[in-house]
Design a protein around this motif. Structure first.
Motif, mmCIF file in Angstrom:
data_model
loop_
_atom_site.group_PDB
_atom_site.id
_atom_site.type_symbol
_atom_site.label_atom_id
_atom_site.label_comp_id
_atom_site.label_asym_id
_atom_site.label_seq_id
_atom_site.Cartn_x
_atom_site.Cartn_y
_atom_site.Cartn_z
ATOM 1 N N LYS A 473 -9.869 -2.664 -6.495
ATOM 2 C CA LYS A 473 -9.108 -1.497 -6.073
ATOM 3 C C LYS A 473 -7.900 -1.258 -6.992
ATOM 4 O O LYS A 473 -7.562 -0.121 -7.319
ATOM 5 N N LEU A 600 -1.565 -5.672 2.648
ATOM 6 C CA LEU A 600 -2.969 -5.428 2.972
ATOM 7 C C LEU A 600 -3.077 -4.755 4.325
ATOM 8 O O LEU A 600 -2.361 -5.084 5.272
ATOM 9 N N SER A 601 -4.002 -3.822 4.395
ATOM 10 C CA SER A 601 -4.229 -3.076 5.633
ATOM 11 C C SER A 601 -5.694 -3.197 6.030
ATOM 12 O O SER A 601 -6.594 -2.933 5.217
ATOM 13 N N ALA A 602 -5.944 -3.651 7.256
ATOM 14 C CA ALA A 602 -7.317 -3.827 7.727
ATOM 15 C C ALA A 602 -7.955 -2.480 8.044
ATOM 16 O O ALA A 602 -7.297 -1.549 8.520
ATOM 17 N N SER A 603 -9.232 -2.382 7.745
ATOM 18 C CA SER A 603 -9.967 -1.144 8.011
ATOM 19 C C SER A 603 -11.354 -1.475 8.556
ATOM 20 O O SER A 603 -12.013 -2.399 8.061
ATOM 21 N N GLU A 606 -14.179 0.454 5.744
ATOM 22 C CA GLU A 606 -14.442 0.123 4.341
ATOM 23 C C GLU A 606 -14.051 -1.315 4.040
ATOM 24 O O GLU A 606 -13.399 -1.982 4.846
ATOM 25 N N ASP A 613 -11.051 -9.060 7.502
ATOM 26 C CA ASP A 613 -9.772 -8.466 7.082
ATOM 27 C C ASP A 613 -8.596 -9.219 7.695
ATOM 28 O O ASP A 613 -7.604 -9.521 7.013
ATOM 29 N N GLN A 643 0.314 -0.476 -0.617
ATOM 30 C CA GLN A 643 -0.625 -0.792 0.455
ATOM 31 C C GLN A 643 -2.053 -0.735 -0.077
ATOM 32 O O GLN A 643 -2.440 0.208 -0.761
ATOM 33 N N VAL A 645 -6.036 -1.080 1.225
ATOM 34 C CA VAL A 645 -6.935 -1.122 2.379
ATOM 35 C C VAL A 645 -8.100 -2.045 2.049
ATOM 36 O O VAL A 645 -8.781 -1.870 1.059
#
Length: 646
Positions: A473, A600-603, A606, A613, A643, A645
């Motif tokens: 990413k 980090l952001s949990a999704s 994706e 996550d 950030q 994801v």
């Protein structure tokens, strides 16, 4: 001529002294685990040979023959003679083999990486069982002390065991440099003592020497079916610790370890097992005269004459502490290698000896091991029950080691497929048979190391996948440093004095920290170094080969530092050496280190599955500060990020 002769004699004496010191040191560290197996291995195997009745002569001869041939085939031929040749610049162990195998196939890929992760994970299962089982079995020897043994309860034994284990883990932060000097002499005394103890009792039944014939082992397995396989799982306890022979090659060298095995350790173990077998045969004849079935006993300690039984118990306690220390130290070393290879998040690593890079202490691993050991002792309560949990982790690691060895000999050493299979398949067959025998004991306690190994494997898998996803990413649509340089030449970005060092995993692209600095601070330093720290597939990288320097343009220079998987990175020191003499040297007071610290952001839509996550975010947040890990002054660190994801 006389002076030359005198000099050569002095040189020879120094070499002999060094070899003797290394061999004694190896005996103290490398063979501690396998050297304490006589405390429980023969006892447990005989116990399982008679599930419905008394122990029989065929079982004594069969178990002893299996034990002896396990030592010959698994330890002597496979490890000492063959696998010790597969060293990575002198280093051994499962992760050193992983690095070698990766070199052979051009990178750590797919199944090879999975094998290395599984082998490393199973080692942690072994690392919590070895201290618990070995120390507990030694303390249980107090039950054989005449006059007072009957009054010692199992709870008292557990309490004494826990005091010893807690004290052992509590002193780890002080390092082992001083006490380790005693390990070798104590273990030499231990092997001499157990060898003498066995030799003393062979005369009880001289015919026991016949157990050396492999037909006793084969006929026992053929005639006893499932019981034979269960006994084989217990017999494997005689070779636990064989992995240490290769894992500690880097500390002592191949030849001292082989010398210690052939001159002292193997003869002492063989004599002790012969003695236990003869002692058991004498007890069987006495039981037959009395018309009673022969029940399992603590053969090892009962062999010791009453006058020396207490000293033998004390010596056994010291030997088991040393065996535990070797496994704990091995866990630290394995963790350091795993971090360097990118399999685990960074942890705090403390150097306990300024003169030895191998002397380290990892607090997180230390206390997790103690917690696991405490649970085992409380859960199983005696060494016989705990022995069921032992073996499966070690056999699993051995299967992994053999598979990686096949990749090394076929791909790296360029052996033909037929020759590779001819050598490896017999070893793998033995490993799988032992593994299958130990799988039968999963319900009785074998699930413990499997659960620990599965948990570590899960952490490694999520961490490796998560880091790859984050790197992907971050590098999506990234421009090159040359392109950014051209863009900057057309802008009026303010320049500030000093040097900026941007740490990044990708030296080709523009680090996100540069973009964040330009976006939020709108400045660029006079000198900008894009730094990548890489781990090579070798244990150590020489100083002269550690760095490469490339001037990209007037704005940027690219530096790559290479460390071995057993090196401790010191970025400021290596960076100062990497700068060409034609450039201005690094000034510590005007140098800032920019590190990426993404949120980090949990999704659920994706990236990784949502539950993974959560684990990845936890690991990322609790990873050790890169400033300390890379030995960067904390007041020179600037953390920037955005950030991501996952």
């Amino acid at each position: 001529m006389q002076n030359v002769h005198s000099g050569s004699v002095d040189s020879q004496n120094i070499h002999q002294h060094s070899l003797a010191a290394l061999t004694i040191g190896a005996i103290g560290v490398v063979f501690g685990d396998i050297g304490t197996s006589p405390l429980y291995a023969f006892r447990e195997a005989l116990h399982h040979s008679a599930p419905t009745g008394g122990i029989q002569e065929a079982a004594i001869f069969g178990v002893l023959s299996l034990a002896l041939w396990s030592l010959i085939l698994v330890v002597t031929i496979k490890y000492v003679i063959f696998l010790m040749r597969a060293d990575n610049d002198g280093e051994g162990g499962v992760l050193a083999l992983l690095a070698l195998a990766g070199r052979g196939i051009g990178g750590r890929k797919g199944a090879v990486l999975a094998l290395g992760a599984i082998g490393a994970a199973l080692f942690y299962g072994d690392a919590i069982i070895t201290p618990a089982l070995s120390v507990l079995s030694a303390v249980e020897g107090t039950k054989t002390i005449p006059g007072i043994g009957e009054g010692i309860s199992q709870q008292t034994i557990i309490n004494i065991t826990m005091v010893i284990l807690v004290a052992l883990f509590a002193i780890q932060f002080r390092g082992t440099a001083m006490v380790s000097k005693l390990f070798g002499p104590i273990c030499v005394l231990w092997f001499v003592a157990i060898g003498a103890l066995g030799l003393l009792h062979i005369s009880d039944y001289p015919g026991i020497i016949g157990a050396l014939s492999p037909h006793h082992a084969i006929s026992f397995l053929v005639n006893n079916g499932m019981v034979g396989l269960i006994v084989l799982g217990s017999v494997f306890l005689t070779v636990t610790g064989a992995e240490a022979l290769t894992a500690d090659m880097g500390h002592f060298g191949r030849f001292p370890i082989r010398l210690g095995w052939f001159l002292l350790v193997f003869p002492a173990l063989a004599l002790n097992y012969f003695g236990q077998g003869a002692f058991a045969m004498a007890a069987l004849e006495q039981a037959r005269v009395a018309g009673l079935p022969l029940e399992t006993q603590d053969w090892f300690f009962l062999m010791a004459p009453e006058a020396v039984r207490v000293p033998m118990i004390v010596l056994a306690g010291l030997a088991t502490i040393i065996a535990s220390q070797a496994v704990i130290t091995g866990a630290y070393s394995l963790t350091q290698q795993a971090i360097q290879l990118g399999l685990l998040p960074r942890m705090k690593i403390v150097q306990t000896s300024p003169g030895s890079a191998g002397q380290i202490y990892i607090p997180a691993i230390n206390w997790m091991l103690l917690f696991g050991v405490w649970l085992l002792v409380v859960q199983f309560r005696n060494s016989s029950a705990m022995a069921s949990a032992y073996g499966i982790a070690v056999t699993g690691t051995m299967v992994v080691t053999t598979c990686l060895a096949f990749v090394v000999v076929h791909k790296l050493w360029k052996w033909s497929l037929l020759r590779s299979l001819f050598v490896i398949v017999p070893f793998l067959a033995i490993d799988i048979i032992f593994f299958g025998a130990n799988v039968l004991r999963v319900v009785d306690g074998g699930w413990v190391p499997l659960a620990v190994g599965a948990l570590i494997c899960l952490v490694i898998w999520i961490w490796v996948r998560g880091k790859r996803l984050i790197d992907t990413k971050e590098n999506e649509g990234a421009m090159t440093l040359a392109e950014l340089g051209k863009s900057l030449s057309k802008s009026n970005v303010a320049r500030v004095e000093g040097t900026a060092v941007y740490l990044t995993a990708n030296p080709e692209g523009v680090p996100g920290t540069i973009l964040h600095n330009l976006k939020h601070n709108r400045v660029l330093h006079e000198r900008n170094l894009v730094l990548t720290v890489r781990t090579a597939g070798v244990p150590h990288v020489p100083e002269e080969e550690r760095s490469s320097y490339e001037k990209v343009d007037a704005n940027f220079a690219r530096i790559v530092l290479r460390y071995g998987f057993m090196d401790a990175p010191d970025v400021p020191q290596a960076l100062a050496r990497a700068i060409p003499k034609s450039d201005a040297p690094i000034n510590d007071m005007t140098t800032s280190y920019f590190v990426g610290r993404n949120v980090l952001s949990a999704s659920k839509d994706e990236g990784l599955p949502f539950w993974q996550d959560i684990i990845l975010i936890f690991l990322q947040r609790n990873a050790h500060n890169p400033a300390e890990f890379f030995h960067i002054p904390s007041n020179r660190i600037v953390a920037l990020g955005g950030q991501v994801v996952v």
